[in-house]
Scaffold this motif. Structure first.
Motif, PDB file in Angstrom:
ATOM      1  N   LEU A 148      25.393  29.279  34.188  1.00  0.00           N
ATOM      2  CA  LEU A 148      25.219  30.670  34.616  1.00  0.00           C
ATOM      3  C   LEU A 148      26.040  30.968  35.868  1.00  0.00           C
ATOM      4  O   LEU A 148      26.632  32.039  35.994  1.00  0.00           O
ATOM      5  CB  LEU A 148      23.744  30.950  34.892  1.00  0.00           C
ATOM      6  N   SER A 149      26.061  30.028  36.791  1.00  0.00           N
ATOM      7  CA  SER A 149      26.819  30.190  38.031  1.00  0.00           C
ATOM      8  C   SER A 149      27.914  29.139  38.070  1.00  0.00           C
ATOM      9  O   SER A 149      27.635  27.949  37.883  1.00  0.00           O
ATOM     10  CB  SER A 149      25.901  30.045  39.246  1.00  0.00           C
ATOM     11  N   ALA A 150      29.157  29.562  38.290  1.00  0.00           N
ATOM     12  CA  ALA A 150      30.281  28.622  38.220  1.00  0.00           C
ATOM     13  C   ALA A 150      31.352  28.983  39.240  1.00  0.00           C
ATOM     14  O   ALA A 150      31.416  30.107  39.738  1.00  0.00           O
ATOM     15  CB  ALA A 150      30.864  28.613  36.814  1.00  0.00           C
ATOM     16  N   THR A 198      31.830  32.211  41.758  1.00  0.00           N
ATOM     17  CA  THR A 198      32.209  32.037  43.163  1.00  0.00           C
ATOM     18  C   THR A 198      33.686  31.695  43.216  1.00  0.00           C
ATOM     19  O   THR A 198      34.130  30.670  42.679  1.00  0.00           O
ATOM     20  CB  THR A 198      31.396  30.914  43.833  1.00  0.00           C
ATOM     21  N   LEU A 199      34.464  32.576  43.839  1.00  0.00           N
ATOM     22  CA  LEU A 199      35.909  32.374  43.978  1.00  0.00           C
ATOM     23  C   LEU A 199      36.161  31.356  45.093  1.00  0.00           C
ATOM     24  O   LEU A 199      35.601  31.478  46.192  1.00  0.00           O
ATOM     25  CB  LEU A 199      36.600  33.695  44.301  1.00  0.00           C
ATOM     26  N   LEU A 200      37.002  30.387  44.803  1.00  0.00           N
ATOM     27  CA  LEU A 200      37.215  29.294  45.737  1.00  0.00           C
ATOM     28  C   LEU A 200      38.633  29.289  46.301  1.00  0.00           C
ATOM     29  O   LEU A 200      39.593  29.645  45.616  1.00  0.00           O
ATOM     30  CB  LEU A 200      36.991  27.946  45.043  1.00  0.00           C
ATOM     31  N   ILE A 223      38.828  41.097  43.700  1.00  0.00           N
ATOM     32  CA  ILE A 223      37.390  41.229  43.417  1.00  0.00           C
ATOM     33  C   ILE A 223      37.119  42.525  42.666  1.00  0.00           C
ATOM     34  O   ILE A 223      36.313  42.569  41.720  1.00  0.00           O
ATOM     35  CB  ILE A 223      36.585  41.165  44.731  1.00  0.00           C
ATOM     36  N   GLU A 224      37.793  43.591  43.072  1.00  0.00           N
ATOM     37  CA  GLU A 224      37.627  44.882  42.406  1.00  0.00           C
ATOM     38  C   GLU A 224      38.005  44.780  40.924  1.00  0.00           C
ATOM     39  O   GLU A 224      37.329  45.341  40.059  1.00  0.00           O
ATOM     40  CB  GLU A 224      38.494  45.929  43.107  1.00  0.00           C
ATOM     41  N   ARG A 225      39.054  44.034  40.618  1.00  0.00           N
ATOM     42  CA  ARG A 225      39.478  43.882  39.223  1.00  0.00           C
ATOM     43  C   ARG A 225      38.506  42.989  38.445  1.00  0.00           C
ATOM     44  O   ARG A 225      38.256  43.233  37.266  1.00  0.00           O
ATOM     45  CB  ARG A 225      40.896  43.307  39.170  1.00  0.00           C
ATOM     46  N   LEU A 226      37.983  41.979  39.091  1.00  0.00           N
ATOM     47  CA  LEU A 226      37.005  41.113  38.430  1.00  0.00           C
ATOM     48  C   LEU A 226      35.706  41.856  38.144  1.00  0.00           C
ATOM     49  O   LEU A 226      35.023  41.587  37.149  1.00  0.00           O
ATOM     50  CB  LEU A 226      36.725  39.887  39.287  1.00  0.00           C
ATOM     51  N   VAL A 228      35.055  44.653  36.999  1.00  0.00           N
ATOM     52  CA  VAL A 228      34.982  45.484  35.788  1.00  0.00           C
ATOM     53  C   VAL A 228      34.687  44.651  34.542  1.00  0.00           C
ATOM     54  O   VAL A 228      34.490  45.200  33.460  1.00  0.00           O
ATOM     55  CB  VAL A 228      36.282  46.293  35.570  1.00  0.00           C
ATOM     56  N   ILE A 229      34.640  43.322  34.677  1.00  0.00           N
ATOM     57  CA  ILE A 229      34.361  42.467  33.517  1.00  0.00           C
ATOM     58  C   ILE A 229      32.905  42.639  33.101  1.00  0.00           C
ATOM     59  O   ILE A 229      31.976  42.414  33.893  1.00  0.00           O
ATOM     60  CB  ILE A 229      34.656  40.989  33.838  1.00  0.00           C
ATOM     61  N   ASP A 230      32.688  43.035  31.859  1.00  0.00           N
ATOM     62  CA  ASP A 230      31.329  43.183  31.333  1.00  0.00           C
ATOM     63  C   ASP A 230      30.626  41.824  31.346  1.00  0.00           C
ATOM     64  O   ASP A 230      31.236  40.785  31.069  1.00  0.00           O
ATOM     65  CB  ASP A 230      31.367  43.720  29.899  1.00  0.00           C
ATOM     66  N   ASP A 231      29.347  41.841  31.646  1.00  0.00           N
ATOM     67  CA  ASP A 231      28.489  40.644  31.664  1.00  0.00           C
ATOM     68  C   ASP A 231      28.799  39.691  32.810  1.00  0.00           C
ATOM     69  O   ASP A 231      28.233  38.600  32.875  1.00  0.00           O
ATOM     70  CB  ASP A 231      28.551  39.885  30.332  1.00  0.00           C
ATOM     71  N   LEU A 232      29.713  40.049  33.702  1.00  0.00           N
ATOM     72  CA  LEU A 232      29.823  39.335  34.971  1.00  0.00           C
ATOM     73  C   LEU A 232      28.967  40.096  35.963  1.00  0.00           C
ATOM     74  O   LEU A 232      29.288  41.226  36.335  1.00  0.00           O
ATOM     75  CB  LEU A 232      31.280  39.265  35.448  1.00  0.00           C
ATOM     76  N   TRP A 233      27.865  39.471  36.374  1.00  0.00           N
ATOM     77  CA  TRP A 233      26.874  40.191  37.181  1.00  0.00           C
ATOM     78  C   TRP A 233      27.118  40.059  38.680  1.00  0.00           C
ATOM     79  O   TRP A 233      26.823  40.976  39.446  1.00  0.00           O
ATOM     80  CB  TRP A 233      25.467  39.669  36.871  1.00  0.00           C
ATOM     81  N   ARG A 234      27.585  38.893  39.093  1.00  0.00           N
ATOM     82  CA  ARG A 234      27.688  38.624  40.527  1.00  0.00           C
ATOM     83  C   ARG A 234      29.009  37.940  40.869  1.00  0.00           C
ATOM     84  O   ARG A 234      29.498  37.105  40.116  1.00  0.00           O
ATOM     85  CB  ARG A 234      26.538  37.708  40.985  1.00  0.00           C
ATOM     86  N   ILE A 235      29.541  38.289  42.050  1.00  0.00           N
ATOM     87  CA  ILE A 235      30.768  37.681  42.559  1.00  0.00           C
ATOM     88  C   ILE A 235      30.521  37.226  44.001  1.00  0.00           C
ATOM     89  O   ILE A 235      29.931  37.954  44.806  1.00  0.00           O
ATOM     90  CB  ILE A 235      31.948  38.672  42.526  1.00  0.00           C
TER      91      ILE A 235
END
Length: 436
Positions: A148-150, A198-200, A223-226, A228-235
């Motif tokens: 779920l979190s990667a 989580t962006l590394l 981050i703004e572009r990421l 808009v991805i459906d089903d990506l809930w958290r950044i």
């Protein structure tokens, strides 16, 4: 049917190493290997190493000593050392421990399957080059599911040259992955079940990747572009440097709902004198100004930091400045370490603070960080928080999850299943775990 070779990877250190190990494992699986959690069952053992902490290299040699006993009963076992110690030590690893077949720096992982296929008995391979190409473009991705979190690596290396840090020497200069490659990997991760990314990067807020139009963009735009991805809930993203905090990234905490209100921004010291000796290029005033602007943009932001105590030249007054900044910044979390000289860095030859003095300072600082953290957590009691359920609870009738502020929470009652997003009221805490 030929039985698959089994690989065991032991990972040391930071999230970047965790991500690299995951990608190496995925690449090896795509090349016909199977994963094993037991080194004694492995045909290939990889130590993915970190060079940040004290005596990092000696810990690797200690592990290799244990692996030597495994190889005594399995002469065909192949052994590789990867990561930052591999980059720093190079061929010295093979000289000191001849059982090692491979020594591979962080930028050569994409060549791992090929090297393994070409290995000849008794001939070790050392690859610590810094190639121009993006290693991730060449790594097969055999992943069939994702947590779920990667983690997702977007940037590597650092140009800051802090006087205590080996990263510029072991990971090289700053390199940012192209926007399209990051979006493609993120979409793939989400398709396999990931809901929080989580962006590394060693200096992630220094990201300056090129988009499809050939324009260079910063982390906020990525981050703004990421988002808009459906089903990506958290950044989320980590780790950042104060000198690369711009208005766009600060405003992203205000403007992008999927960007979580937790931010890790190392300060290292509260003393301007020590910060200068560390070659940090920021001071306490500029750091606290960033925090003030962040809290204006996102009042509920939870702040985390890194601290080094006992840096060469640190006086009692310098240390007290560090103690003060813990309160002034209002940290929700913090990581603190005693200065450890790293060979090859400018600070290695500086005169160290008395070890007992440094030890006492570290204890005081950790006590202060814990006190501030518990005050922060107590302030959440009675509030409703959004929780992503991601693990079975420790006790029957509990389920665990993560709040937007990254802190774990254990929830009692039949509230949902793993993978659900729910709301919970914080009722208390058990040390640093919230109860809801």
């Amino acid at each position: 049917m030929t039985e698959k070779k089994r690989v065991h990877i032991k990972t040391f250190g930071c999230q970047m190493n965790v991500y690299d190990s995951e990608r190496m494992m995925a690449s090896l699986k795509a090349d016909g290997y199977a994963e094993t959690q037991t080194p004694e069952d492995a045909d290939l053992i990889l130590l993915n190493t970190c060079h940040i902490r004290e005596k990092a290299a000696e810990k690797v040699y200690s592990d290799l000593g244990r692996i030597k006993k495994i190889k005594a009963s399995n002469p065909d076992l192949q052994v590789g050392v990867t990561g930052c110690v591999a980059q720093a030590e190079g061929g010295e690893i093979v000289r000191r421990q001849p059982l090692v077949d491979l020594v591979i720096g962080p930028q050569a992982y994409h060549r791992l399957p090929e090297m393994l296929r070409d290995l000849k008995p008794g001939e070790a391979v050392v690859d610590t080059d810094f190639p121009i190409e993006d290693k991730f473009d060449h790594m097969k991705d055999g992943r069939k599911s994702m947590p779920l979190s990667a983690f997702l690596s977007v940037q590597e290396g650092c140009d800051k040259f802090c006087s205590f840090c080996v990263v510029p020497y072991t990971r090289g200069g700053e390199r940012s992955r192209p926007v399209a490659k990051i979006i493609e990997e993120a979409r793939h991760m989400v398709s396999l079940g990931t809901r929080e990314i989580t962006l590394l990067g060693q200096n992630v807020n220094g990201y300056h990747g090129v988009d499809e139009a050939g324009n260079e963009i910063g982390l906020a735009a990525l981050i703004e572009r990421l988002a808009v991805i459906d089903d990506l809930w958290r950044i989320r993203f980590t780790t950042s440097h104060p000198n690369d905090m711009d208005d766009a990234l600060i405003n992203a905490f205000r403007d992008i709902p999927k960007l979580m209100p937790f931010f890790h921004l190392p300060v290292q010291s509260g003393s301007d004198k020590i910060l200068k000796a560390m070659n940090r290029h920021h001071n306490r005033a500029s750091y606290l100004n960033i925090i003030e602007r962040l809290r204006e943009a996102r009042p509920d932001l939870a702040l985390s930091g890194d601290f080094i105590v006992g840096f060469p030249g640190e006086t009692d007054a310098d240390f007290e400045d560090t103690m003060k900044i813990v309160r002034e910044a209002g940290y929700a979390h913090g990581f603190s370490f005693k200065f450890s000289p790293r060979p090859g860095t400018p600070a290695f030859d500086m005169e160290e603070v008395d070890p007992e003095v440094a030890k006492e300072r570290l204890k005081r600082l950790q006590d202060e960080i814990n006190a501030v953290q518990f005050e922060y957590l107590d302030g959440l009691i009675g509030k409703e928080v959004e929780v992503m359920l991601d693990k079975v609870g420790k006790y029957e009738g509990q389920i665990g999850g993560r709040t937007p502020y990254l802190f774990p929470i254990a929830i009692s009652g039949d509230v949902g299943k793993l993978g659900d997003m729910v709301y919970a009221t914080v009722k208390g805490r058990n040390h640093a775990t919230l109860l809801g």
